[in-house]
Design a protein around this motif. Structure first.
Motif, PDB file in Angstrom:
ATOM      1  N   SER A 180      33.278  62.265 -10.838  1.00 44.79           N
ATOM      2  CA  SER A 180      31.504  62.272 -10.426  1.00 44.79           C
ATOM      3  C   SER A 180      31.669  63.296  -9.487  1.00 44.79           C
ATOM      4  O   SER A 180      31.778  61.990  -8.096  1.00 44.79           O
ATOM      5  CB  SER A 180      31.004  61.696 -11.190  1.00 44.79           C
ATOM      6  OG  SER A 180      29.776  62.560 -11.236  1.00 44.79           O
ATOM      7  N   ILE A 181      31.289  63.896  -8.918  1.00 48.50           N
ATOM      8  CA  ILE A 181      30.251  64.575  -8.010  1.00 48.50           C
ATOM      9  C   ILE A 181      29.407  65.702  -7.898  1.00 48.50           C
ATOM     10  O   ILE A 181      29.699  66.330  -8.898  1.00 48.50           O
ATOM     11  CB  ILE A 181      32.236  65.357  -6.873  1.00 48.50           C
ATOM     12  CG1 ILE A 181      33.489  65.318  -6.919  1.00 48.50           C
ATOM     13  CG2 ILE A 181      31.552  66.283  -5.511  1.00 48.50           C
ATOM     14  CD1 ILE A 181      33.475  64.019  -5.999  1.00 48.50           C
TER      15      ILE A 181
ATOM     16  N   GLU B  39      30.392  72.759  -5.812  1.00 50.08           N
ATOM     17  CA  GLU B  39      30.069  74.253  -5.968  1.00 50.08           C
ATOM     18  C   GLU B  39      30.568  74.973  -4.408  1.00 50.08           C
ATOM     19  O   GLU B  39      31.043  75.818  -4.152  1.00 50.08           O
ATOM     20  CB  GLU B  39      28.495  74.870  -5.661  1.00 50.08           C
ATOM     21  CG  GLU B  39      28.208  76.040  -5.481  1.00 50.08           C
ATOM     22  CD  GLU B  39      29.498  77.754  -7.033  1.00 50.08           C
ATOM     23  OE1 GLU B  39      29.108  76.842  -7.588  1.00 50.08           O
ATOM     24  OE2 GLU B  39      29.497  78.254  -6.232  1.00 50.08           O
ATOM     25  N   ARG B  40      30.542  74.202  -3.326  1.00 51.60           N
ATOM     26  CA  ARG B  40      30.810  74.167  -2.192  1.00 51.60           C
ATOM     27  C   ARG B  40      32.392  74.663  -1.882  1.00 51.60           C
ATOM     28  O   ARG B  40      33.334  75.418  -1.246  1.00 51.60           O
ATOM     29  CB  ARG B  40      30.704  73.690  -1.217  1.00 51.60           C
ATOM     30  CG  ARG B  40      30.781  73.805   0.214  1.00 51.60           C
ATOM     31  CD  ARG B  40      29.993  73.005   1.294  1.00 51.60           C
ATOM     32  NE  ARG B  40      30.106  71.712   1.659  1.00 51.60           N
ATOM     33  CZ  ARG B  40      29.819  70.367   0.766  1.00 51.60           C
ATOM     34  NH1 ARG B  40      28.098  71.141   0.477  1.00 51.60           N
ATOM     35  NH2 ARG B  40      29.923  69.625   1.355  1.00 51.60           N
ATOM     36  N   VAL B  41      33.002  73.407  -2.987  1.00 51.12           N
ATOM     37  CA  VAL B  41      35.275  73.342  -2.649  1.00 51.12           C
ATOM     38  C   VAL B  41      35.220  74.275  -3.647  1.00 51.12           C
ATOM     39  O   VAL B  41      36.642  75.245  -3.507  1.00 51.12           O
ATOM     40  CB  VAL B  41      34.975  72.022  -3.933  1.00 51.12           C
ATOM     41  CG1 VAL B  41      37.087  72.143  -4.100  1.00 51.12           C
ATOM     42  CG2 VAL B  41      34.489  71.227  -3.170  1.00 51.12           C
ATOM     43  N   GLN B  42      34.797  74.501  -4.738  1.00 52.78           N
ATOM     44  CA  GLN B  42      34.803  75.719  -5.465  1.00 52.78           C
ATOM     45  C   GLN B  42      34.822  77.274  -5.249  1.00 52.78           C
ATOM     46  O   GLN B  42      35.517  77.845  -5.163  1.00 52.78           O
ATOM     47  CB  GLN B  42      34.293  75.747  -7.221  1.00 52.78           C
ATOM     48  CG  GLN B  42      34.476  74.978  -7.959  1.00 52.78           C
ATOM     49  CD  GLN B  42      33.718  75.338  -9.263  1.00 52.78           C
ATOM     50  OE1 GLN B  42      32.692  75.447  -9.257  1.00 52.78           O
ATOM     51  NE2 GLN B  42      33.911  74.422 -10.228  1.00 52.78           N
ATOM     52  N   GLN B  43      33.783  77.726  -3.879  1.00 53.61           N
ATOM     53  CA  GLN B  43      33.706  78.333  -3.151  1.00 53.61           C
ATOM     54  C   GLN B  43      34.773  78.856  -2.116  1.00 53.61           C
ATOM     55  O   GLN B  43      35.552  80.011  -2.014  1.00 53.61           O
ATOM     56  CB  GLN B  43      32.605  78.564  -2.500  1.00 53.61           C
ATOM     57  CG  GLN B  43      31.242  78.841  -3.509  1.00 53.61           C
ATOM     58  CD  GLN B  43      30.358  78.866  -2.966  1.00 53.61           C
ATOM     59  OE1 GLN B  43      29.715  78.627  -1.748  1.00 53.61           O
ATOM     60  NE2 GLN B  43      28.935  79.107  -3.207  1.00 53.61           N
TER      61      GLN B  43
ATOM     62  N   VAL C 257      38.175  67.619  -2.887  1.00 54.49           N
ATOM     63  CA  VAL C 257      38.896  68.454  -3.223  1.00 54.49           C
ATOM     64  C   VAL C 257      39.685  68.175  -4.963  1.00 54.49           C
ATOM     65  O   VAL C 257      39.466  69.187  -5.715  1.00 54.49           O
ATOM     66  CB  VAL C 257      39.862  69.121  -2.054  1.00 54.49           C
ATOM     67  CG1 VAL C 257      40.179  70.654  -2.839  1.00 54.49           C
ATOM     68  CG2 VAL C 257      38.841  69.722  -1.256  1.00 54.49           C
ATOM     69  N   SER C 258      40.566  67.076  -4.623  1.00 52.10           N
ATOM     70  CA  SER C 258      41.156  66.393  -6.106  1.00 52.10           C
ATOM     71  C   SER C 258      40.238  66.705  -6.828  1.00 52.10           C
ATOM     72  O   SER C 258      40.619  66.707  -8.148  1.00 52.10           O
ATOM     73  CB  SER C 258      42.262  65.863  -5.378  1.00 52.10           C
ATOM     74  OG  SER C 258      43.087  66.145  -6.084  1.00 52.10           O
ATOM     75  N   TYR C 259      39.878  65.512  -6.348  1.00 53.53           N
ATOM     76  CA  TYR C 259      38.281  65.022  -7.341  1.00 53.53           C
ATOM     77  C   TYR C 259      37.938  66.405  -8.346  1.00 53.53           C
ATOM     78  O   TYR C 259      37.919  66.264  -9.757  1.00 53.53           O
ATOM     79  CB  TYR C 259      37.618  63.841  -6.315  1.00 53.53           C
ATOM     80  CG  TYR C 259      37.949  63.085  -6.404  1.00 53.53           C
ATOM     81  CD1 TYR C 259      39.267  62.177  -6.817  1.00 53.53           C
ATOM     82  CD2 TYR C 259      37.455  62.035  -5.507  1.00 53.53           C
ATOM     83  CE1 TYR C 259      39.591  61.133  -7.278  1.00 53.53           C
ATOM     84  CE2 TYR C 259      38.087  60.701  -5.519  1.00 53.53           C
ATOM     85  CZ  TYR C 259      39.093  60.884  -5.958  1.00 53.53           C
ATOM     86  OH  TYR C 259      39.733  59.474  -5.604  1.00 53.53           O
ATOM     87  N   VAL C 260      37.515  66.905  -7.715  1.00 56.39           N
ATOM     88  CA  VAL C 260      36.792  68.508  -7.922  1.00 56.39           C
ATOM     89  C   VAL C 260      37.754  69.332  -8.826  1.00 56.39           C
ATOM     90  O   VAL C 260      37.147  69.212 -10.141  1.00 56.39           O
ATOM     91  CB  VAL C 260      36.343  69.618  -7.245  1.00 56.39           C
ATOM     92  CG1 VAL C 260      35.764  71.033  -7.447  1.00 56.39           C
ATOM     93  CG2 VAL C 260      34.925  68.490  -6.189  1.00 56.39           C
TER      94      VAL C 260
END
Length: 339
Positions: free
Chosen positions: A27-28, A34-38, A18-21
């Motif tokens: 790079s993720i 997209e799943r983390v941002q949702q 999550v922190s990397y996103v």
């Protein structure tokens, strides 16, 4: 208020992911991003480090405890420190470096000061007197190294037992049947420092398993000490044709001593070291070596602490498997009596 741990659980990923996103520092995959941002949107998470620190009364500072004691090689310790500082900044944390040998009292002092949120502890001994205190402190902690009794702690280290075995197997596979371990200075063994003791365990276990001679000796850091140690070793065991070195400062002097004594590397003496890759690469000849993965271990220590601070779960013990790179300092055994 949603936390990074809530987002991680909702998205089915680690808190570090999550922190990397959110930071864009690594790079993720598109699907994971997209799943983390949702999940961030669904939970209303606000990734503002300063606001989180204020709300939680955190300092956003990690303490790195490196007691600089006799026999320790400071450049290696600083490689770990650099990796820890770099990774901490990715998570908007700073690092307080503590180098004095204050033992348990130092840990208590730092914990009571409210200066830091968590601890990373290095130079761990098998019977480390800091362990009972670490179990009782209100701050999360990660040890780089692990004591004999590690229950209830979070420990990360290179698998030094496996590293010792890997070095022996590499030399024996090339026909060497008389080996020696040139280890750390005596003070490091006397303190029962974990990495040195476990490498010795691996060396001894592998020489017994392979049915070969295995001799171990500590070595101090001066040229005179290296010369005396090697001369004595070869007087007592003239058939030794393979050396395992776990003592980075003596590598250069050791190569000079072997040349002075008429032992060519690798023609007369094969040598494998446990050291950083850049140290192995700049020697003549280039050394076969098991690398010290300081960047990986230091980074993982910080990631584990961040996860713990966000109430996530991390493994109690993580051992990084050793990797041996064969270079120019090891070769098949050649019998000097028939050469």
């Amino acid at each position: 208020m949603a936390t990074i741990a809530d987002v991680a659980k909702h998205a089915g990923v680690a808190a570090s992911t999550v922190s990397y996103v959110l930071s864009g520092k690594r790079s993720i995959s598109a699907d994971t991003r997209e799943r983390v941002q949702q999940s961030v949107r669904a939970l209303g998470y606000r990734p503002n480090a300063s606001a989180r620190a204020l709300a939680s009364q955190r300092s956003n500072v990690l303490a790195l405890v490196i007691p600089l004691r006799t026999g320790m090689h400071v450049p290696v310790m600083m490689q770990f420190a650099a990796a820890i500082v770099t990774t901490a900044r990715r998570f908007d944390h700073d690092v307080l470096l503590l180098t004095a040998d204050e033992g348990p009292d130092g840990l208590q002092r730092v914990a009571q000061s409210s200066l830091v949120d968590a601890l990373i502890v290095m130079d761990v001994e098998l019977h480390d007197e800091r362990v009972p205190v670490l179990r009782e402190l209100p701050l999360p902690a990660v040890l780089i190294g692990y004591p004999d009794r590690a229950e209830g702690l979070t420990c990360i280290d290179l698998d030094f037992v496996a590293a010792g075995e890997l070095c022996v197997d590499h030399l024996v596979d090339q026909g060497h049947s008389s080996l020696a371990l040139l280890g750390t200075p005596s003070a490091v063994y006397e303190r029962q420092t974990g990495f040195a003791q476990r490498t010795l365990t691996g060396f001894t276990r592998a020489t017994e398993r392979r049915g070969v001679l295995g001799v171990e000796t500590p070595c101090e850091h001066t040229f005179e000490a290296v010369l005396h140690t090697v001369e004595q070793l070869l007087r007592d065991h003239p058939d030794i044709s393979g050396l395992v070195v776990q003592n980075e400062p003596i590598i250069g002097p050791l190569l000079d001593v072997l040349r002075r004594l008429g032992r060519r590397v690798p023609e007369d003496m094969s040598l494998v070291a446990i050291c950083a890759d850049d140290v192995a690469e700049r020697q003549i000849p280039r050394l076969s070596s098991v690398t010290i993965p300081a960047e990986r271990i230091g980074g993982q220590a910080v990631e584990s602490l961040i996860t713990k601070l966000e109430d996530g779960v991390v493994p109690e013990l993580t051992l990084v498997p050793p990797t041996l790179t064969a270079r120019d300092s090891t070769a098949p055994h050649r019998d000097l009596t028939t050469a």
